[in-house]
Design a protein around this motif. Sequence first.
Motif, PDB file in Angstrom:
ATOM      1  N   SER A   3      36.855  34.397  13.597  1.00 16.96           N
ATOM      2  CA  SER A   3      36.750  34.214  15.166  1.00 16.96           C
ATOM      3  C   SER A   3      37.503  35.325  15.773  1.00 16.96           C
ATOM      4  O   SER A   3      38.294  35.342  15.531  1.00 16.96           O
ATOM      5  N   GLN A   4      37.187  36.705  16.470  1.00 14.38           N
ATOM      6  CA  GLN A   4      37.927  37.479  16.476  1.00 14.38           C
ATOM      7  C   GLN A   4      37.900  37.580  18.390  1.00 14.38           C
ATOM      8  O   GLN A   4      37.001  38.457  18.751  1.00 14.38           O
ATOM      9  N   LEU A   5      38.864  37.808  19.168  1.00 15.43           N
ATOM     10  CA  LEU A   5      38.738  38.763  20.154  1.00 15.43           C
ATOM     11  C   LEU A   5      40.223  39.815  20.223  1.00 15.43           C
ATOM     12  O   LEU A   5      41.017  39.616  20.845  1.00 15.43           O
ATOM     13  N   ILE A   6      39.965  41.163  20.340  1.00 17.27           N
ATOM     14  CA  ILE A   6      40.283  41.865  20.005  1.00 17.27           C
ATOM     15  C   ILE A   6      39.595  43.715  20.569  1.00 17.27           C
ATOM     16  O   ILE A   6      38.923  43.851  21.150  1.00 17.27           O
ATOM     17  N   GLY A   7      40.793  44.447  21.297  1.00 16.59           N
ATOM     18  CA  GLY A   7      40.801  45.606  21.637  1.00 16.59           C
ATOM     19  C   GLY A   7      39.812  45.763  22.791  1.00 16.59           C
ATOM     20  O   GLY A   7      39.594  46.795  22.899  1.00 16.59           O
ATOM     21  N   ASN A   8      40.132  44.058  24.048  1.00 20.98           N
ATOM     22  CA  ASN A   8      39.448  44.957  23.950  1.00 20.98           C
ATOM     23  C   ASN A   8      39.763  45.464  25.778  1.00 20.98           C
ATOM     24  O   ASN A   8      41.617  45.290  26.070  1.00 20.98           O
ATOM     25  N   ASN A   9      39.728  45.787  26.911  1.00 20.69           N
ATOM     26  CA  ASN A   9      40.324  46.479  27.934  1.00 20.69           C
ATOM     27  C   ASN A   9      40.046  46.496  29.186  1.00 20.69           C
ATOM     28  O   ASN A   9      38.534  46.346  29.111  1.00 20.69           O
ATOM     29  N   ASN A  10      41.218  45.700  29.913  1.00 15.12           N
ATOM     30  CA  ASN A  10      40.727  46.139  31.840  1.00 15.12           C
ATOM     31  C   ASN A  10      41.137  47.973  32.256  1.00 15.12           C
ATOM     32  O   ASN A  10      42.284  47.813  31.859  1.00 15.12           O
ATOM     33  N   ILE A  11      40.520  48.341  32.255  1.00 13.23           N
ATOM     34  CA  ILE A  11      41.249  49.898  32.459  1.00 13.23           C
ATOM     35  C   ILE A  11      41.481  49.782  34.102  1.00 13.23           C
ATOM     36  O   ILE A  11      41.809  50.935  34.220  1.00 13.23           O
TER      37      ILE A  11
END
Length: 585
Positions: free
Chosen positions: A358-366
């Motif tokens: 399970s991975q939660l990676i490389g997400n962005n709030n710009i």
Amino acid sequence: MKKLMMSIALGLVVTCQVNAQVSVGWDGSCDYDVSVNANGLQQAIDDGATEIRLSNENFHQTAIEITNNVIMKGGYADCTAANSDLQSNINSVIDATGVGLPVVKIRTITNAQVILDSLTLQKGTGFNSGYSSDWAGGLSIDGVTGVVNLNHINLRDNEGIRGGGLAVINFNATGSLLVTANNLAIQNNTASLGGGGLYCYAFENGFDLQIDLGSASTIRNNHSDDHGGGVYADQCSIEFNAGESSFINSNIDKEIFANSSNFSGGGIFAVSGAVITLNGTSTASFDIFLNEGNLDTSASGEGGGVNASSQGTEVHLINTKVSNNKIGRYGGGLMATFDAVINMDRADNGCNYSEFCSQLIGNNNIGLYPGGGGAMAARYNGQINVKNTLIAYNNSEYDGYVLYSDPDGQVLLEGNLMVENGRHIDFDNYTAFYQNGDSVLTAAYNTITQNNDGTTLFRQHSATSELRLYGNIVKSFGNIHQGSSSITDINCNLINDDSSIEVPISNSIIGSADFIDAGSMDYRLAETDTLAIDICNAGIYLPGNDLQGKSRGVDHPAVVDGLGPYDLGAYEVDDNDLIFKNDFE
């Protein structure tokens, strides 16, 4: 008289044969020759044929409506092949260019048994005709009970109001509808009012609307001018299983990929009691990848990958990889609000494709608007529970490069490895975990290290926010905690430095854990560790399995317990780990 009765009987037999199975194409062997009768396909449906086989010699330039049970199969080179049921792997195309209607409508069938197989539905146009099935551009299903099966279907390049590619709705029927699909591609569709790819809505109270998307399906490159670039789910249930597609001789291994919306839910928007379950397998993760909300920069968007809103709404992510999604205000990866719940975890049997199932990676709030939450955000009693997950490489232009929570947001983080977040130089990344209002964050048995040390790790901006830290390994050379008047329970953690923690702590150890090989992302505890093995007890917090699926609380006879047998951080050490680390294999 006997001859007359025989003639009538033969006529009935011939009629039944024609109605049972027919072919539609462009030659004399076709039961319906569309070169002679351009309306031949609709005529075959209206005549009551129970199985219709379509030639793929040319595009079927039409739009059709199905109101009776039928099996419609494409993929036949010509009608001779169709009559012999010699199906190829090349879809038959129904193209509604210039017609101004959805390509296929299925409506008002009770106890349906409808099958669509090996068809590409393209260039359809949905329109706002009130409470009807005309909303979608590709395939619209409305007022149907029973079962609709979609096999090897491509919904592409359609335009709709709700559901550019596929809309499954109910305004009048009572009962239930199950839509099953295998090898379904919903791609390059657009919608003006929600659900660029898929829209489902069970308007009638008590109507059970279930959509089961089998492995080898994908929702990709769709766009909504409103919410839900890939999926908009309202009062319906969706179960979607991972698996590589071989659709039209191409390998597709991303399930919800590169969808976009002008507002919220670049990948998924779930509301009003929708229940969505996304299942990776032991051999393949379910991927929510490269979706983006907030394309309208004047709007305030939430949830780049997934947005869940309102009471009763649930999103379950099992062996799922939520990666490289982005949003302009709250929750680059995940967003839960107004009592909705998002659960993320590894499967009980784990996986064999990665150490991190399970991975939660490389997400962005710009950062188009003040907000936050690079990986996730919870607001207005939205709940997010993330367990046994790699949380890494997330960033935010505003507060909370891992988490942003405010009025009554509820977040549980357990057994996760949280590393390398907030380090991208293109983002300001003020804090890792930001709490406002009456939000509650419980973080238990996580390993939190190698994140942006130039910022504050835990920031309680509101005095009414609650922070509970149990059994974690926390290493940061920046500010670990701010919020001197806030509500806290920081108990039984390994912290490298307590000087920047503005509240009292208890039973915590000051120092650093020894990991096997942090440089290679191996954050299991090394045999040389003397600070993190056998430290906490179940009375402080009772955790589930660790990041590898191992049971917690393994007591090591060679280690003197602190408060109990529970090892700190994301990993529990057992005897086999120690033997392996000593090379006794």
